[in-house]
Motif scaffolding. Structure first.
Motif, PDB file in Angstrom:
ATOM      1  N   VAL A   1       4.380   9.340  -9.798  1.00  0.00           N
ATOM      2  CA  VAL A   1       4.158   9.075 -11.218  1.00  0.00           C
ATOM      3  C   VAL A   1       2.916   9.798 -11.739  1.00  0.00           C
ATOM      4  O   VAL A   1       2.962  10.429 -12.794  1.00  0.00           O
ATOM      5  CB  VAL A   1       4.038   7.556 -11.463  1.00  0.00           C
ATOM      6  N   ILE A   2       1.802   9.718 -11.008  1.00  0.00           N
ATOM      7  CA  ILE A   2       0.547  10.299 -11.489  1.00  0.00           C
ATOM      8  C   ILE A   2       0.421  11.767 -11.095  1.00  0.00           C
ATOM      9  O   ILE A   2       0.322  12.649 -11.949  1.00  0.00           O
ATOM     10  CB  ILE A   2      -0.656   9.495 -10.967  1.00  0.00           C
TER      11      ILE A   2
ATOM     12  N   ILE B   1      -7.681  -3.004  -1.568  1.00  0.00           N
ATOM     13  CA  ILE B   1      -7.115  -1.788  -0.995  1.00  0.00           C
ATOM     14  C   ILE B   1      -6.110  -1.175  -1.947  1.00  0.00           C
ATOM     15  O   ILE B   1      -6.025   0.047  -2.106  1.00  0.00           O
ATOM     16  CB  ILE B   1      -6.449  -2.090   0.363  1.00  0.00           C
ATOM     17  N   GLU B   2      -5.322  -2.022  -2.608  1.00  0.00           N
ATOM     18  CA  GLU B   2      -4.341  -1.563  -3.597  1.00  0.00           C
ATOM     19  C   GLU B   2      -4.162  -2.672  -4.643  1.00  0.00           C
ATOM     20  O   GLU B   2      -4.482  -3.831  -4.388  1.00  0.00           O
ATOM     21  CB  GLU B   2      -3.011  -1.191  -2.925  1.00  0.00           C
TER      22      GLU B   2
ATOM     23  N   GLN C   1       0.828  -1.206   0.000  1.00  0.00           N
ATOM     24  CA  GLN C   1       0.000   0.000   0.000  1.00  0.00           C
ATOM     25  C   GLN C   1       0.862   1.256   0.000  1.00  0.00           C
ATOM     26  O   GLN C   1       0.538   2.247  -0.673  1.00  0.00           O
ATOM     27  CB  GLN C   1      -0.938   0.004   1.207  1.00  0.00           C
ATOM     28  N   LEU C   2       1.970   1.222   0.731  1.00  0.00           N
ATOM     29  CA  LEU C   2       2.887   2.364   0.760  1.00  0.00           C
ATOM     30  C   LEU C   2       3.467   2.624  -0.631  1.00  0.00           C
ATOM     31  O   LEU C   2       3.503   3.780  -1.095  1.00  0.00           O
ATOM     32  CB  LEU C   2       4.001   2.092   1.769  1.00  0.00           C
ATOM     33  N   ILE C   3       3.919   1.565  -1.298  1.00  0.00           N
ATOM     34  CA  ILE C   3       4.513   1.712  -2.634  1.00  0.00           C
ATOM     35  C   ILE C   3       3.476   2.195  -3.640  1.00  0.00           C
ATOM     36  O   ILE C   3       3.763   3.057  -4.484  1.00  0.00           O
ATOM     37  CB  ILE C   3       5.130   0.373  -3.100  1.00  0.00           C
ATOM     38  N   TRP C   4       2.246   1.664  -3.559  1.00  0.00           N
ATOM     39  CA  TRP C   4       1.202   2.121  -4.478  1.00  0.00           C
ATOM     40  C   TRP C   4       0.889   3.595  -4.236  1.00  0.00           C
ATOM     41  O   TRP C   4       0.675   4.356  -5.181  1.00  0.00           O
ATOM     42  CB  TRP C   4      -0.049   1.270  -4.338  1.00  0.00           C
ATOM     43  N   GLY C   5       0.860   4.019  -2.992  1.00  0.00           N
ATOM     44  CA  GLY C   5       0.637   5.430  -2.694  1.00  0.00           C
ATOM     45  C   GLY C   5       1.760   6.303  -3.225  1.00  0.00           C
ATOM     46  O   GLY C   5       1.519   7.397  -3.755  1.00  0.00           O
TER      47      GLY C   5
ATOM     48  N   SER D   1      -4.837  10.910  -2.219  1.00  0.00           N
ATOM     49  CA  SER D   1      -5.059   9.489  -1.945  1.00  0.00           C
ATOM     50  C   SER D   1      -3.720   8.763  -1.876  1.00  0.00           C
ATOM     51  O   SER D   1      -3.583   7.772  -1.141  1.00  0.00           O
ATOM     52  CB  SER D   1      -5.957   8.860  -3.014  1.00  0.00           C
ATOM     53  N   GLY D   2      -2.718   9.262  -2.615  1.00  0.00           N
ATOM     54  CA  GLY D   2      -1.383   8.687  -2.511  1.00  0.00           C
ATOM     55  C   GLY D   2      -0.800   8.885  -1.125  1.00  0.00           C
ATOM     56  O   GLY D   2      -0.221   7.960  -0.538  1.00  0.00           O
TER      57      GLY D   2
END
Length: 477
Positions: A208-209, A441-442, A198-202, A248-249
């Motif tokens: 990146v986004i 969640i991710e 979840q941390l990496i996706w955030g 959200s990140g």
């Protein structure tokens, strides 16, 4: 110290090591490590505002105990209102004084009086809106006997200052977080792994986004008088994904790193751009703030139980106050007002609770309608985001007016960034990934998780600009 900085990449493993391998014998030592880490983390922004955080913590800790121990209702009310007034007083002075002083001076000037307002030359303490609301919810819950006062000052201090949520939420409730900090945590590998994912996706959402979209959104909004209709539409869309990826990140990173310490935080986002109406959007966007205002403002005002005029009044109050919470600018008030206008028909027609469950689409007529509703809701949100992003209401109106009146849809070269359509493709891929993983969640966990983790880290490294850490948008709120 930003979550997306190399300094934090050093800080977090050190705290993790001390927490689990050095001071892990008791709950008190674990909490002490997190308290020290949290105060150090906050002092990296501006150590002078530590006194404000400590004072706010002590105020609500003490008044909470006094409210619980009071023998008369008069005494309970005294300590209750003391906490409310002092907390909102600090928030008002630091965040809103200059706005009200300037607005009042402008009003006087408009009617023919000369006014030179005295303005405060102070920096807004980072996170003040968040930790103030933490304390307010705690005191209110004690006053209404929904919660017992906390007598352990260290435990209460950690509830207020816990560094993953300190500067930009989520806005926690004492009923949810305090029970977790009052017991010793034990390491759980699977939960920690979920936290890392979840941390990496955030972090990917942010670096990146959000940060990539920001470059284009800023170029378009800052030069909107020379932009054509297509560019202005893209600018609004890019900002929508900038603020979503940014906030959200941050929330994903906060929730993920908190899992590394065995503490669960409230979910703050639930794929809001897949909402089928504005009511659903607000159940999915900044969930902790929306629920805070619902429980501590909307329901006490009467909610939607009264007559039509009470429903209208309460709806506009809740959305306008929510807008004003975000910042001292008329644009935020306008943003809140617009969302109230969007929401009100659903409430009056009793359709605001229609879309509670997530959409399960198949290829039929109903699914086409659902997709259309999702698109319309997103576009309505983009219109409101223009007011949120613009410097003034006049700029926002001019921006939207130019979209309608310009009528040109040719590609425009942006001087600072030229990969315009490549970004659009990347945003579409991001939406597709989130859509296919909207029940999770991710998106990283599950099948091929390690491969997906490597791809995410590669993208973060490729897009990251480590010489210029871009601040999270909600740090200014």
């Amino acid at each position: 110290m930003f979550f997306n900085s190399l300094a934090f990449a050093v800080f977090l493993p050190i705290v993790f090591f001390l927490y689990w391998f050095v001071f892990n014998k008791t709950k008190n030592t674990q909490n002490a490590v997190l308290i020290i880490a949290s105060y150090y983390f906050y002092s990296c922004w501006d150590w002078r505002f530590l006194f404000l955080l400590v004072f706010s913590t002590f105020l609500d800790y003490y008044t909470g105990i006094r409210i619980e121990k009071s023998q008369t209702q008069k005494s309970r009310k005294f300590w209750f209102w003391l906490s409310i007034i002092v907390n909102l007083g600090f928030l008002g002075v630091f965040k809103y004084y200059n706005f009200f002083a300037s607005s009042f001076a402008a009003l006087l000037t408009g009617v023919g009086f000369k006014a030179s307002p005295f303005l405060l030359d102070v920096v807004l303490p980072v996170g003040i809106s968040f930790y103030t609301f933490h304390g307010l919810s705690y005191v209110i819950d004690i006053y209404y006997k929904r919660l017992k006062a906390e007598y352990n000052f260290v435990d209460y201090s950690l509830f207020v200052s816990y560094f993953p949520l300190l500067v930009a939420g989520p806005i926690e409730r004492a009923t949810h977080l305090l029970p977790q900090v009052k017991v010793k945590r034990t390491f759980d590998y699977e939960i920690a792994k979920e936290g890392i994912y979840q941390l990496i996706w955030g972090l990917l959402k942010k670096v990146v986004i959000a940060d990539t979209c920001a470059a284009y959104a800023n170029a378009i909004f800052d030069n909107y008088p020379s932009m054509n209709s297509l560019s202005l539409i893209l600018g609004a869309i890019y900002f929508a994904f900038q603020i979503y990826g940014d906030f959200s990140g941050y929330s994903d990173m906060a929730l993920g790193m908190s899992k590394l310490f065995g503490i669960d935080l409230l979910r703050n986002f639930n794929y809001p751009y897949f909402s089928r109406d504005i009511a659903e959007f607000w159940r999915r966007w900044h969930i902790s703030l929306s629920s805070w205002f619902k429980d501590y403002l909307y329901i006490p005002l009467g909610g939607s139980k009264g007559g039509i005029w009470m429903k209208i009044r309460n709806t506009f109050i809740i959305f306008v106050v929510s807008g004003f919470w975000h910042g001292a600018n008329w644009t935020y008030l306008a943003w809140g007002f617009i969302n109230a206008v969007y929401f009100l028909p659903l409430l009056l027609l009793k359709k605001n609770r229609n879309n509670i469950e997530s959409a399960d689409l198949s290829w039929n007529i109903d699914s086409i309608k659902v997709r259309l509703n999702i698109l319309i809701t997103f576009l309505l949100s983009c219109v409101a985001w223009v007011f949120f992003r613009a410097k003034t209401i006049t700029d926002a109106v001019s921006y939207l007016k130019r979209i309608v009146l310009n009528g040109e849809f040719s590609s425009q070269y942006l001087s600072n960034e030229r990969y315009n359509y490549e970004l659009l493709i990347m945003v579409c891929l991001f939406v597709l990934v989130e859509w296919n993983n909207r029940t999770k969640i991710e998106p990283i966990s599950g099948k091929y998780s390690y491969l997906k983790l490597i791809l995410c880290l590669t993208a973060i490294i490729a897009f990251g600009t480590y010489s210029d850490y871009k601040e999270f948008i909600y740090f200014q709120f």
